[in-house]
Design a protein around this motif. Structure first.
Motif, PDB file in Angstrom:
ATOM      1  N   SER A  40       0.780   4.339  -0.123  1.00  0.00           N
ATOM      2  CA  SER A  40       0.553   5.506   0.747  1.00  0.00           C
ATOM      3  C   SER A  40       1.044   5.261   2.183  1.00  0.00           C
ATOM      4  CB  SER A  40      -0.934   5.864   0.773  1.00  0.00           C
ATOM      5  OG  SER A  40      -1.675   4.769   1.283  1.00  0.00           O
ATOM      6  N   ARG A  41       1.363   4.026   2.514  1.00  0.00           N
ATOM      7  CA  ARG A  41       1.905   3.744   3.852  1.00  0.00           C
ATOM      8  C   ARG A  41       3.435   3.757   3.871  1.00  0.00           C
ATOM      9  NH1 ARG A  41      -1.441  -1.482   5.314  1.00  0.00           N
ATOM     10  NH2 ARG A  41      -3.545  -0.627   5.223  1.00  0.00           N
ATOM     11  N   PHE A  42       4.033   4.293   2.803  1.00  0.00           N
ATOM     12  CA  PHE A  42       5.489   4.420   2.728  1.00  0.00           C
ATOM     13  C   PHE A  42       5.820   5.838   2.278  1.00  0.00           C
ATOM     14  CE2 PHE A  42       4.678  -0.072   2.438  1.00  0.00           C
ATOM     15  CZ  PHE A  42       5.745  -0.662   3.102  1.00  0.00           C
ATOM     16  N   GLU A  81       7.296   0.313  11.912  1.00  0.00           N
ATOM     17  CA  GLU A  81       7.140   1.751  11.679  1.00  0.00           C
ATOM     18  C   GLU A  81       8.521   2.412  11.756  1.00  0.00           C
ATOM     19  OE1 GLU A  81       4.295   3.685  14.226  1.00  0.00           O
ATOM     20  OE2 GLU A  81       4.904   5.679  13.513  1.00  0.00           O
ATOM     21  N   SER A 102       8.902   2.986   5.956  1.00  0.00           N
ATOM     22  CA  SER A 102       7.581   2.460   6.317  1.00  0.00           C
ATOM     23  C   SER A 102       6.938   3.380   7.344  1.00  0.00           C
ATOM     24  CB  SER A 102       7.715   1.052   6.888  1.00  0.00           C
ATOM     25  OG  SER A 102       6.448   0.591   7.317  1.00  0.00           O
ATOM     26  N   LEU A 103       5.695   3.801   7.073  1.00  0.00           N
ATOM     27  CA  LEU A 103       5.011   4.738   7.978  1.00  0.00           C
ATOM     28  C   LEU A 103       4.211   4.021   9.051  1.00  0.00           C
ATOM     29  CD1 LEU A 103       3.836   7.376   5.326  1.00  0.00           C
ATOM     30  CD2 LEU A 103       5.826   7.480   6.841  1.00  0.00           C
ATOM     31  N   ALA A 104       4.235   2.683   9.041  1.00  0.00           N
ATOM     32  CA  ALA A 104       3.460   1.911  10.043  1.00  0.00           C
ATOM     33  C   ALA A 104       4.094   0.538  10.200  1.00  0.00           C
ATOM     34  CB  ALA A 104       2.013   1.773   9.566  1.00  0.00           C
ATOM     35  N   ASP A 105       3.718  -0.167  11.256  1.00  0.00           N
ATOM     36  CA  ASP A 105       4.036  -1.599  11.342  1.00  0.00           C
ATOM     37  C   ASP A 105       3.132  -2.277  10.323  1.00  0.00           C
ATOM     38  OD1 ASP A 105       5.745  -1.216  13.492  1.00  0.00           O
ATOM     39  OD2 ASP A 105       4.182  -1.564  14.986  1.00  0.00           O
ATOM     40  N   GLN A 106       3.699  -3.075   9.437  1.00  0.00           N
ATOM     41  CA  GLN A 106       2.860  -3.667   8.391  1.00  0.00           C
ATOM     42  C   GLN A 106       3.504  -4.888   7.759  1.00  0.00           C
ATOM     43  OE1 GLN A 106       2.417  -0.876   5.028  1.00  0.00           O
ATOM     44  NE2 GLN A 106       4.163   0.280   5.822  1.00  0.00           N
ATOM     45  N   VAL A 153       0.899  -1.158   0.000  1.00  0.00           N
ATOM     46  CA  VAL A 153       0.000   0.000   0.000  1.00  0.00           C
ATOM     47  C   VAL A 153       0.938   1.209   0.000  1.00  0.00           C
ATOM     48  CG1 VAL A 153      -1.824   1.226   1.229  1.00  0.00           C
ATOM     49  CG2 VAL A 153      -1.754  -1.285   1.265  1.00  0.00           C
TER      50      VAL A 153
END
Ligand code: AVJ
Length: 319
Positions: free
Chosen positions: A234-236, A272, A255-259, A232
């Motif tokens: 938008s999460r980077f 994250e 990475s903008l979140a744990d994913q 995804v």
């Protein structure tokens, strides 16, 4: 996992891109080699970068080529064959060939056949009497120059500070290989970006309109498209930092979140704030670049720098 199972699994994954991404994301510090940024869309976005206000290297190097074309032509002499490493920049090549009225041939070397054909046909239209001998090859291979230019003096051309993509050992290796390919008594005209204030460097690699971010994040779109992945995007985020210690810009995808992400059926997790390293762009001082060239067997004959000390163009000789 035993190494045999690993080997079999790796063999099931076809293609250099797949292998580079799967192994790069499996490392404790994630990284993917920068050459994979340049698919068709990536090359289009890079071209857009070169026209950005913040991205000073392209226009500065073009200025140097225009200003010093006559001196370059004088040094290169009559009948030289211009051997370009890559065929990405027809704008710069055009300016060089315009100055080198005595050139006998143009020999671009590129791994991408389509890019080679396009560059060669465009330049042929502008310089119809100049012999064109494109060479489709990868720089890590053993390259052979066309027999037609065997007797001509060679002038290598490597603009854009693309040399800065290598680490310092890699740059020396590349320059040494280039010298072996071009042969004794050859010359090399090469662009090297200069160390400078981070207030100029950072915007050049993180522009206000977000073109560089789009260029970097296109790598995730490419992985989704070609390697059946589910990033995804938008999460980077794109991240450019200047590493003072080594004098280089480093580009990361953060990475903008744990994913979790799946690539070709394999799971990868990201914390994250975790980074994927995707590109280095070394910045040099003039003495440092001369020393590097010397280490690879090249003597510095002349260096041109613009009035703002942004970019350097080196005329090297193999003697
Ligand atoms: C193509 C390697 C010269 O380092 O300035 C520009 C690549 N990446 N903005 C550079 C690049 C993001 C560029 N080179």
């Amino acid at each position: 996992m035993s190494s045999t199972v690993m080997e079999i699994e790796t063999q099931l994954v076809s293609g250099e891109f797949a292998e580079a991404v799967l192994s790069g994301l499996a490392q404790p510090v994630k990284s993917i080699p920068c050459r994979f940024l340049y698919d068709a869309r990536g090359s289009e976005l890079f071209e857009e970068i070169t026209r950005l206000e913040e991205y000073y290297p392209t226009r500065t190097e073009i200025g140097l080529l225009k200003e010093h074309g006559p001196e370059i032509a004088e040094r290169a002499g009559q009948g030289c064959a211009v051997v370009e490493f890559g065929s990405g920049s027809s704008r710069k090549t055009h300016i060089l060939l315009e100055a080198l009225t005595g050139a006998s041939a143009y020999v671009p070397i590129d791994i991408d056949d389509a890019a080679l054909k396009e560059a060669t046909s465009r330049l042929h239209a502008d310089f119809p009497r100049l012999a064109m001998h494109p060479v489709q090859a990868d720089f890590s291979q053993d390259i052979h120059l066309p027999d037609e230019i065997a007797g001509a003096p060679k002038l290598g051309f490597f603009p854009g500070s693309t040399i800065g993509n290598f680490d310092l050992d890699g740059a020396v290796d590349f320059l040494g290989d280039a010298g072996d390919l071009l042969g004794p008594d050859s010359d090399l005209l090469i662009g090297a970006d200069l160390q400078k204030d981070r207030d100029i460097l950072i915007p050049a690699y993180d522009d206000a309109s977000g073109v560089t971010a789009e260029f970097t994040l296109n790598l995730l779109h490419r992985i989704n498209r070609e390697l059946d992945a589910d990033f995804v995007v938008s999460r980077f985020a794109h991240k450019a930092i200047y590493n003072d210690d080594v004098g280089r810009i480093e580009i990361y995808i953060e990475s903008l979140a744990d994913q979790h992400v799946t690539v070709l059926g394999r799971p990868f997790s990201f914390a994250e704030g975790e980074d994927i390293h995707v590109e280095n762009s070394h910045k040099f001082t003039v003495p440092q670049f001369k020393a590097l060239a010397r280490e690879a067997g090249w003597a510095s004959e002349q260096v041109w720098v613009d009035k703002n000390d942004l970019f350097s163009m080196h005329y090297l000789t193999r003697g």
